[in-house]
Design a protein around this motif. Structure first.
Motif, PDB file in Angstrom:
ATOM      1  N   ARG A  80       2.057   6.954  -1.325  1.00  9.53           N
ATOM      2  CA  ARG A  80       2.995   8.008  -1.735  1.00  9.53           C
ATOM      3  C   ARG A  80       2.472   8.816  -2.918  1.00  9.53           C
ATOM      4  NH1 ARG A  80       6.566   3.944  -0.167  1.00  9.53           N
ATOM      5  NH2 ARG A  80       6.722   3.094  -2.271  1.00  9.53           N
ATOM      6  N   ARG A  81       1.708   8.169  -3.802  1.00  7.05           N
ATOM      7  CA  ARG A  81       1.216   8.905  -4.966  1.00  7.05           C
ATOM      8  C   ARG A  81      -0.214   9.430  -4.781  1.00  7.05           C
ATOM      9  NH1 ARG A  81       0.983   3.416  -7.472  1.00  7.05           N
ATOM     10  NH2 ARG A  81      -1.214   2.891  -7.747  1.00  7.05           N
ATOM     11  N   THR A  82      -0.716   9.339  -3.550  1.00  8.90           N
ATOM     12  CA  THR A  82      -2.060   9.835  -3.242  1.00  8.90           C
ATOM     13  C   THR A  82      -1.948  10.800  -2.071  1.00  8.90           C
ATOM     14  OG1 THR A  82      -2.919   7.652  -3.905  1.00  8.90           O
ATOM     15  CG2 THR A  82      -4.460   9.146  -2.801  1.00  8.90           C
ATOM     16  N   PRO A  83      -1.559  12.051  -2.321  1.00 14.70           N
ATOM     17  CA  PRO A  83      -1.377  13.010  -1.221  1.00 14.70           C
ATOM     18  C   PRO A  83      -2.610  13.175  -0.353  1.00 14.70           C
ATOM     19  CG  PRO A  83      -0.525  13.899  -3.291  1.00 14.70           C
ATOM     20  CD  PRO A  83      -1.250  12.631  -3.632  1.00 14.70           C
ATOM     21  N   ALA A  84      -3.791  12.999  -0.947  1.00 15.21           N
ATOM     22  CA  ALA A  84      -5.026  13.170  -0.180  1.00 15.21           C
ATOM     23  C   ALA A  84      -5.126  12.178   0.974  1.00 15.21           C
ATOM     24  CB  ALA A  84      -6.237  13.017  -1.097  1.00 15.21           C
ATOM     25  N   PHE A  85      -4.440  11.050   0.869  1.00 18.25           N
ATOM     26  CA  PHE A  85      -4.512  10.066   1.953  1.00 18.25           C
ATOM     27  C   PHE A  85      -3.970  10.669   3.245  1.00 18.25           C
ATOM     28  CE2 PHE A  85      -3.085   6.253   4.331  1.00 18.25           C
ATOM     29  CZ  PHE A  85      -4.308   5.614   4.436  1.00 18.25           C
ATOM     30  N   GLY A  86      -2.792  11.295   3.154  1.00 20.65           N
ATOM     31  CA  GLY A  86      -2.212  11.906   4.340  1.00 20.65           C
ATOM     32  C   GLY A  86      -2.825  13.235   4.706  1.00 20.65           C
ATOM     33  N   GLU A  87      -3.276  13.976   3.701  1.00 19.66           N
ATOM     34  CA  GLU A  87      -3.747  15.339   3.943  1.00 19.66           C
ATOM     35  C   GLU A  87      -5.214  15.412   4.350  1.00 19.66           C
ATOM     36  OE1 GLU A  87      -2.890  17.289   0.289  1.00 19.66           O
ATOM     37  OE2 GLU A  87      -0.711  17.082   0.500  1.00 19.66           O
ATOM     38  N   ILE A  88      -6.034  14.481   3.849  1.00 24.25           N
ATOM     39  CA  ILE A  88      -7.478  14.541   4.085  1.00 24.25           C
ATOM     40  C   ILE A  88      -7.994  13.287   4.796  1.00 24.25           C
ATOM     41  CG2 ILE A  88      -9.742  14.657   2.954  1.00 24.25           C
ATOM     42  CD1 ILE A  88      -8.342  16.226   0.679  1.00 24.25           C
ATOM     43  N   ILE A  89      -7.632  12.113   4.267  1.00 20.45           N
ATOM     44  CA  ILE A  89      -8.233  10.873   4.753  1.00 20.45           C
ATOM     45  C   ILE A  89      -7.760  10.528   6.158  1.00 20.45           C
ATOM     46  CG2 ILE A  89      -8.487   8.400   4.310  1.00 20.45           C
ATOM     47  CD1 ILE A  89      -8.177   9.114   1.281  1.00 20.45           C
ATOM     48  N   ILE A  90      -6.452  10.599   6.414  1.00 25.08           N
ATOM     49  CA  ILE A  90      -5.943  10.256   7.739  1.00 25.08           C
ATOM     50  C   ILE A  90      -6.494  11.191   8.823  1.00 25.08           C
ATOM     51  CG2 ILE A  90      -3.858  10.169   9.174  1.00 25.08           C
ATOM     52  CD1 ILE A  90      -4.292   7.684   7.457  1.00 25.08           C
ATOM     53  N   PRO A  91      -6.496  12.518   8.612  1.00 18.68           N
ATOM     54  CA  PRO A  91      -7.114  13.375   9.638  1.00 18.68           C
ATOM     55  C   PRO A  91      -8.590  13.056   9.880  1.00 18.68           C
ATOM     56  CG  PRO A  91      -5.730  14.685   8.188  1.00 18.68           C
ATOM     57  CD  PRO A  91      -5.816  13.322   7.577  1.00 18.68           C
ATOM     58  N   ALA A  92      -9.324  12.747   8.805  1.00 17.30           N
ATOM     59  CA  ALA A  92     -10.735  12.384   8.964  1.00 17.30           C
ATOM     60  C   ALA A  92     -10.870  11.068   9.725  1.00 17.30           C
ATOM     61  CB  ALA A  92     -11.406  12.282   7.597  1.00 17.30           C
ATOM     62  N   THR A 121       0.824  -1.211   0.000  1.00 23.12           N
ATOM     63  CA  THR A 121       0.000   0.000   0.000  1.00 23.12           C
ATOM     64  C   THR A 121       0.857   1.259   0.000  1.00 23.12           C
ATOM     65  OG1 THR A 121      -1.738  -1.196   1.186  1.00 23.12           O
ATOM     66  CG2 THR A 121      -1.853   1.198   1.259  1.00 23.12           C
ATOM     67  N   GLY A 122       2.116   1.128   0.414  1.00 25.98           N
ATOM     68  CA  GLY A 122       2.987   2.295   0.513  1.00 25.98           C
ATOM     69  C   GLY A 122       3.119   3.052  -0.796  1.00 25.98           C
ATOM     70  N   MET A 123       3.186   2.335  -1.922  1.00 26.02           N
ATOM     71  CA  MET A 123       3.334   2.994  -3.221  1.00 26.02           C
ATOM     72  C   MET A 123       2.096   3.845  -3.523  1.00 26.02           C
ATOM     73  SD  MET A 123       4.084   1.261  -6.955  1.00 26.02           S
ATOM     74  CE  MET A 123       5.555   0.444  -6.298  1.00 26.02           C
ATOM     75  N   TRP A 124       0.910   3.280  -3.299  1.00 30.78           N
ATOM     76  CA  TRP A 124      -0.321   4.054  -3.519  1.00 30.78           C
ATOM     77  C   TRP A 124      -0.376   5.249  -2.569  1.00 30.78           C
ATOM     78  CZ3 TRP A 124      -4.235   5.042   0.027  1.00 30.78           C
ATOM     79  CH2 TRP A 124      -5.371   5.680  -0.497  1.00 30.78           C
TER      80      TRP A 124
END
Length: 199
Positions: free
Chosen positions: A176-188, A171-174
């Motif tokens: 890294r290329r999906t900034p929204a995961f760290g910026e939006i999804i993880i905080p939510a 999953t690490g590759m996805w």
């Protein structure tokens, strides 16, 4: 006997039955060892896939690198993660299913969820949020679909479910290329988990 003592006793009886299960023993390369963590008072349910070899050896769910990654996503330490009074962990397959010829773990045994899952959930009346970790959990509960699309559209499934990818190294590759995961999804994710666990 107070009602919660009755519920505890009923769940303890069920867990004893589950841990004695041999329904698919002939198909399990390391033999049956069901691994799950549950209490009637748990508010967060982690619906995962199936134990890996380290989990099979230790009897502790997510006691491996994927667990470290999942706990990092949640912003949760091990003490809280394994506090069954707050967090239940119930995979689709309760035993280690073995390895595919081409590598990677086999899918959860198909006998397991129909046999035990609803019976377990019937003893978890206080669940407020279920994390659907990986394709097998998502497909079982939501029907067929694409994991990463569901993760990116997580808000559609709130407040009951929060879909997540399996926290493996792949999953690490996805990630890294999906900034929204760290910026939006993880905080939510962390907000929803905090809401589920609050008194």
């Amino acid at each position: 006997m107070p009602p919660h003592d009755t519920t505890d006793s009923q769940l303890a009886t069920l867990l004893h039955q589950i841990r004695a299960c041999t329904a698919c023993a002939q198909s399990l390369p390391l033999g049956p060892r069901p691994v799950l963590h549950a209490s009637p008072r748990a508010r967060l349910l982690i619906a995962s896939q199936a134990p890996g070899t380290k989990v099979h050896e230790t009897g502790v769910s997510f006691n491996d690198a994927s667990g470290d990654r999942l706990r990092a996503w949640l912003g949760m330490d091990r003490d809280l993660f394994y506090d069954t009074e707050k967090v239940a962990i119930v995979p689709m397959g309760l035993c280690y299913p073995g390895v595919l010829p081409q590598g990677g773990d086999r899918p959860p045994r198909p006998e397991c969820a129909p046999l035990w899952r609803q019976r377990i959930l019937d003893h978890l009346p206080n669940i407020r949020l279920t994390l659907l970790v990986g394709s097998y959990a998502q497909n079982h509960i939501l029907g067929k679909g694409k994991v990463f699309e569901r993760v990116e559209q997580f808000a559609r499934y709130l407040p009951t479910y929060f879909p997540l990818p399996h926290p493996s190294w792949r999953t690490g590759m996805w990630e890294r290329r999906t900034p929204a995961f760290g910026e939006i999804i993880i905080p939510a994710l962390r907000r929803e988990v905090a809401r589920a666990l609050q008194d």
